[in-house]
Motif scaffolding. Structure first.
Motif, PDB file in Angstrom:
ATOM      1  N   CYS A 170       0.566  -1.556   0.116  1.00 48.32           N
ATOM      2  CA  CYS A 170      -0.049   0.119   0.318  1.00 48.32           C
ATOM      3  C   CYS A 170       0.739   1.339  -0.120  1.00 48.32           C
ATOM      4  CB  CYS A 170      -0.670  -0.024   1.217  1.00 48.32           C
ATOM      5  SG  CYS A 170      -1.736   1.583   1.351  1.00 48.32           S
ATOM      6  N   ILE A 171       0.205   2.397  -0.704  1.00 51.37           N
ATOM      7  CA  ILE A 171       1.203   3.395  -0.598  1.00 51.37           C
ATOM      8  C   ILE A 171       1.424   3.764   0.234  1.00 51.37           C
ATOM      9  CG2 ILE A 171      -0.505   5.223  -1.378  1.00 51.37           C
ATOM     10  CD1 ILE A 171       0.876   6.288  -3.345  1.00 51.37           C
ATOM     11  N   LYS A 172       0.683   4.012   1.471  1.00 51.03           N
ATOM     12  CA  LYS A 172       0.383   4.221   3.140  1.00 51.03           C
ATOM     13  C   LYS A 172       1.927   3.961   3.591  1.00 51.03           C
ATOM     14  CE  LYS A 172      -3.938   4.809   4.107  1.00 51.03           C
ATOM     15  NZ  LYS A 172      -5.455   4.818   4.887  1.00 51.03           N
ATOM     16  N   CYS A 175       4.800   5.583   1.898  1.00 49.26           N
ATOM     17  CA  CYS A 175       4.745   7.490   2.637  1.00 49.26           C
ATOM     18  C   CYS A 175       5.940   6.856   4.226  1.00 49.26           C
ATOM     19  CB  CYS A 175       3.206   7.797   3.322  1.00 49.26           C
ATOM     20  SG  CYS A 175       2.474   8.017   0.979  1.00 49.26           S
ATOM     21  N   GLU A 182       1.742  11.597   0.181  1.00 48.55           N
ATOM     22  CA  GLU A 182       2.072  10.915  -0.883  1.00 48.55           C
ATOM     23  C   GLU A 182       1.454  11.058  -2.141  1.00 48.55           C
ATOM     24  OE1 GLU A 182      -2.433   9.167  -1.997  1.00 48.55           O
ATOM     25  OE2 GLU A 182      -2.308   9.139  -0.229  1.00 48.55           O
ATOM     26  N   LYS A 186       3.553   9.404  -4.548  1.00 46.19           N
ATOM     27  CA  LYS A 186       3.124   8.642  -5.773  1.00 46.19           C
ATOM     28  C   LYS A 186       4.515   8.881  -7.279  1.00 46.19           C
ATOM     29  CE  LYS A 186      -0.831   7.087  -7.634  1.00 46.19           C
ATOM     30  NZ  LYS A 186      -1.037   6.111  -7.746  1.00 46.19           N
ATOM     31  N   ASN A 200       0.547  -2.239 -10.801  1.00 46.00           N
ATOM     32  CA  ASN A 200      -0.417  -1.429  -9.997  1.00 46.00           C
ATOM     33  C   ASN A 200      -1.160  -3.476  -9.066  1.00 46.00           C
ATOM     34  OD1 ASN A 200      -0.939   1.491 -11.128  1.00 46.00           O
ATOM     35  ND2 ASN A 200      -1.507   1.035  -9.115  1.00 46.00           N
ATOM     36  N   ASP A 203      -6.014  -1.972  -6.366  1.00 48.60           N
ATOM     37  CA  ASP A 203      -6.374  -0.660  -6.865  1.00 48.60           C
ATOM     38  C   ASP A 203      -5.158  -0.134  -7.765  1.00 48.60           C
ATOM     39  OD1 ASP A 203      -5.208   0.644  -4.618  1.00 48.60           O
ATOM     40  OD2 ASP A 203      -7.001  -1.005  -3.757  1.00 48.60           O
ATOM     41  N   GLU A 204      -4.851   1.176  -8.033  1.00 48.68           N
ATOM     42  CA  GLU A 204      -4.317   2.278  -7.687  1.00 48.68           C
ATOM     43  C   GLU A 204      -3.510   2.823  -7.035  1.00 48.68           C
ATOM     44  OE1 GLU A 204      -6.943   6.838  -7.170  1.00 48.68           O
ATOM     45  OE2 GLU A 204      -6.403   5.705  -9.342  1.00 48.68           O
ATOM     46  N   ASN A 205      -3.759   2.521  -5.636  1.00 47.29           N
ATOM     47  CA  ASN A 205      -2.428   2.383  -4.523  1.00 47.29           C
ATOM     48  C   ASN A 205      -1.731   0.997  -4.023  1.00 47.29           C
ATOM     49  OD1 ASN A 205      -2.974   4.940  -4.254  1.00 47.29           O
ATOM     50  ND2 ASN A 205      -5.345   4.274  -3.602  1.00 47.29           N
ATOM     51  N   ARG A 206      -1.771   0.014  -4.712  1.00 53.15           N
ATOM     52  CA  ARG A 206      -0.947  -0.968  -4.401  1.00 53.15           C
ATOM     53  C   ARG A 206      -0.081  -1.205  -5.559  1.00 53.15           C
ATOM     54  NH1 ARG A 206      -2.158  -3.381   0.319  1.00 53.15           N
ATOM     55  NH2 ARG A 206      -4.163  -2.901   1.603  1.00 53.15           N
ATOM     56  N   TYR A 207       0.854  -1.646  -5.035  1.00 56.16           N
ATOM     57  CA  TYR A 207       1.547  -2.168  -6.354  1.00 56.16           C
ATOM     58  C   TYR A 207       2.363  -2.958  -5.696  1.00 56.16           C
ATOM     59  CZ  TYR A 207       1.377   2.701  -7.413  1.00 56.16           C
ATOM     60  OH  TYR A 207       0.619   4.121  -7.610  1.00 56.16           O
TER      61      TYR A 207
END
Length: 210
Positions: A170-172, A175, A182, A186, A200, A203-207
């Motif tokens: 997750c992008i969190k 961070c 964020e 990003k 991805n 969703d767009e916030n998980r890589y």
């Protein structure tokens, strides 16, 4: 070590990571003058981001090519082989007058300060301007600049390689581990995705790493 992975409701996997190894002092970044100008061009009057990190204070090493002192305000130009930048330095007769007067045009100096805007141009508002007599420090400075960039890239790669889940990271998490907001995280993730290092997942916030 703290668990920094935030799994989905259907996953119990966790990611254990080492503390942020990017900078020993996260408030001070070694940079080249070209990095500053490039970052300013992208900033558009907003905060300056170098190595995908919003910078507060910077360290520059280079040659003083111009200098003047008037009314307690010092002005100088410094170039490091990648570019030239103007600096200002407020001089106190009882504290730092000797430090600034010792540095003369043609001398190499270490400048520590923050980047400000002046007529849409970057200027170093310096806290310290110190003459350099050991020229090995110049080489070490440029190595520090390279190291800072590579360490951040390696840290992100480390997180993805050891995420251990199908959902990815997750992008969190990025961070938190890189101590960035964020938008900064990003930008870094987009760079890594553009060169095929990550993609991805749910969703767009998980890589996840390729």
């Amino acid at each position: 070590m703290a668990s920094l992975f935030e799994p989905s409701e259907n996953s119990q996997a966790k990611l254990e990571v080492v503390p942020n190894p990017v900078f020993s002092d996260p408030c001070l970044m070694p940079v080249t003058i070209k990095q500053i100008h490039d970052a300013m061009a992208k900033a558009g009057g907003e905060r300056i981001v170098i190595n995908h990190t919003a910078i507060t204070n910077v360290r520059i090493l280079g040659r003083i090519v111009g200098k003047e002192l008037s009314g307690g305000k010092g002005n100088f130009d410094i170039e490091d082989g990648t570019g030239l930048i103007n600096g200002i330095y407020w001089v106190d007769d009882f504290v730092n007058i000797d430090e600034f007067t010792e540095v003369q045009p043609g001398d190499y100096a270490c400048v520590v300060g923050r980047i400000i805007y002046n007529s849409n141009q970057p200027v170093v508002s310096a806290y310290s301007v110190r003459k350099i007599t050991n020229f090995d420090r110049i080489t070490h400075h440029f190595l520090d600049c390279i190291h800072s960039f590579l360490q951040l890239e390696k840290l992100i790669a480390y997180i993805f390689r050891f995420s251990g889940t199908l959902e990815g990271v997750c992008i969190k998490v990025i961070c938190q581990v890189t101590n960035t907001d964020e938008a900064t995280a990003k930008a870094l993730l987009n760079d890594l995705a553009s060169i095929g290092e990550i993609y991805n997942t749910t969703d767009e916030n998980r890589y996840k790493a390729t």
